[in-house]
Write a protein that holds these residues in place. Structure first.
Motif, PDB file in Angstrom:
ATOM      1  N   UNK A   1     -94.595  19.715 -20.125  1.00  0.00           N
ATOM      2  CA  UNK A   1     -93.953  18.469 -19.703  1.00  0.00           C
ATOM      3  C   UNK A   1     -92.544  18.429 -20.297  1.00  0.00           C
ATOM      4  N   UNK A   2     -91.696  17.575 -19.763  1.00  0.00           N
ATOM      5  CA  UNK A   2     -90.258  17.640 -20.044  1.00  0.00           C
ATOM      6  C   UNK A   2     -89.899  17.463 -21.516  1.00  0.00           C
ATOM      7  N   UNK A   3     -90.705  16.733 -22.282  1.00  0.00           N
ATOM      8  CA  UNK A   3     -90.338  16.460 -23.670  1.00  0.00           C
ATOM      9  C   UNK A   3     -90.740  17.573 -24.632  1.00  0.00           C
ATOM     10  N   UNK A   4     -91.556  18.528 -24.186  1.00  0.00           N
ATOM     11  CA  UNK A   4     -92.037  19.599 -25.051  1.00  0.00           C
ATOM     12  C   UNK A   4     -91.199  20.856 -24.825  1.00  0.00           C
ATOM     13  N   UNK A   5     -90.715  21.423 -25.921  1.00  0.00           N
ATOM     14  CA  UNK A   5     -89.910  22.639 -25.869  1.00  0.00           C
ATOM     15  C   UNK A   5     -90.662  23.784 -26.550  1.00  0.00           C
ATOM     16  N   UNK A   6     -90.540  24.963 -25.974  1.00  0.00           N
ATOM     17  CA  UNK A   6     -91.216  26.148 -26.497  1.00  0.00           C
ATOM     18  C   UNK A   6     -90.283  26.892 -27.454  1.00  0.00           C
TER      19      UNK A   6
END
Length: 279
Positions: A180-185
């Motif tokens: 989802x847009x708020x989670x960064x890898x």
């Protein structure tokens, strides 16, 4: 039949009588060249296929690219202290690591795994060569002798089959992550390599193999372990009860020759930051 033939060949191996080196010199080994040639053959004939390149080594490479020590026994192979103090007998290390890293990159490009079986009472140069297994998802086994059960049982396990007669391993695996847009890898740790695929969900913070949302591993089995790291990249407070998700898309080549895709999706609900107790 294949397992029996391989084990018979290993049992029948004898010491090479040529070339004869003096008692003050090491047997000549061009391990780096041998791996490069093996990779070149499968690169040309079976790129992006189910391939494991297996190195069975009983001593350090001392000839050609990838050498870690000289031919004369008077020159001792480098130790960790020698590496720290940059002593003369550690002069081959940097060049060897660069050479084996280049070989690992070639294997990653084609989706191959490189396995290393090292059996010797002395060092064989695993410090320099381990990058090949680390980056491709191959296995690395150390033992004192090829006659010991550690080597024999480990090698035999590579050919274990399931009820249908297929090897219990997947080849040329790709792991793709959607969020989802708020989670960064941030990255991944394990026997894999980055494929350099940039997406909006890729974090600027890099952990392990970072800067991407897609990775490749030359081989996977049921016990393969990989760790993926994430962070919340949104600068704005996240509303309570909002749903976030992670999706892992893992595709690999089954020993039957078919390409399989497994999708695992995890969803969670954000809690309010003001909650005193979260269970």
């Amino acid at each position: 039949d294949c397992e029996f033939t391989l084990m018979s060949l290993l049992d029948d191996l004898s010491r090479d009588a040529w070339p004869s080196t003096g008692s003050d010199r090491r047997p000549l080994r061009c391990t780096g060249t041998a791996i490069s040639v093996a990779l070149g053959l499968v690169e040309a004939t079976h790129p992006q296929s189910s391939v494991r390149v297996t190195l069975v080594v009983g001593g350090p490479c001392n000839v050609g690219p990838g050498m870690v020590v000289g031919e004369e026994l008077v020159e001792t192979i480098r130790s960790h202290l020698d590496l720290q103090k940059d002593k003369p007998n550690a002069r081959h290390t940097k060049g060897a690591i660069k050479f084996y890293t280049d070989l690992a990159s070639r294997a990653v490009t084609c989706g191959f795994a490189i396995d290393i079986y090292a059996c010797s009472l002395d060092q064989v140069g695993l410090f320099e060569m381990k990058v090949m297994s680390d980056k491709t998802g191959g296995c690395m086994v150390m033992s004192d002798s090829f006659s010991m059960s550690v080597f024999k049982e480990s090698f035999r396990k590579m050919f274990d089959c399931d009820e249908a007669g297929y090897l219990q391993v997947g080849f040329n695996a790709h792991v793709d992550i959607l969020t989802s847009s708020e989670i960064k890898c941030c990255g991944a740790v394990g026997g894999l390599s980055s494929m350099g695929k940039k997406r909006p969900n890729v974090s600027e913070t890099e952990i392990g193999q970072g800067g991407t949302s897609q990775w490749i591993a030359g081989a996977l089995d049921k016990k393969t372990t990989m760790a993926f790291y994430f962070e919340i990249g949104s600068q704005q407070p996240i509303a309570a009860n909002k749903q976030g998700f992670l999706q892992f898309q893992t595709s690999y080549c089954h020993p039957s020759g078919r390409r399989r895709l497994r999708i695992t999706t995890v969803s969670h609900r954000y809690a309010s930051a003001n909650m005193a107790d979260i269970t």
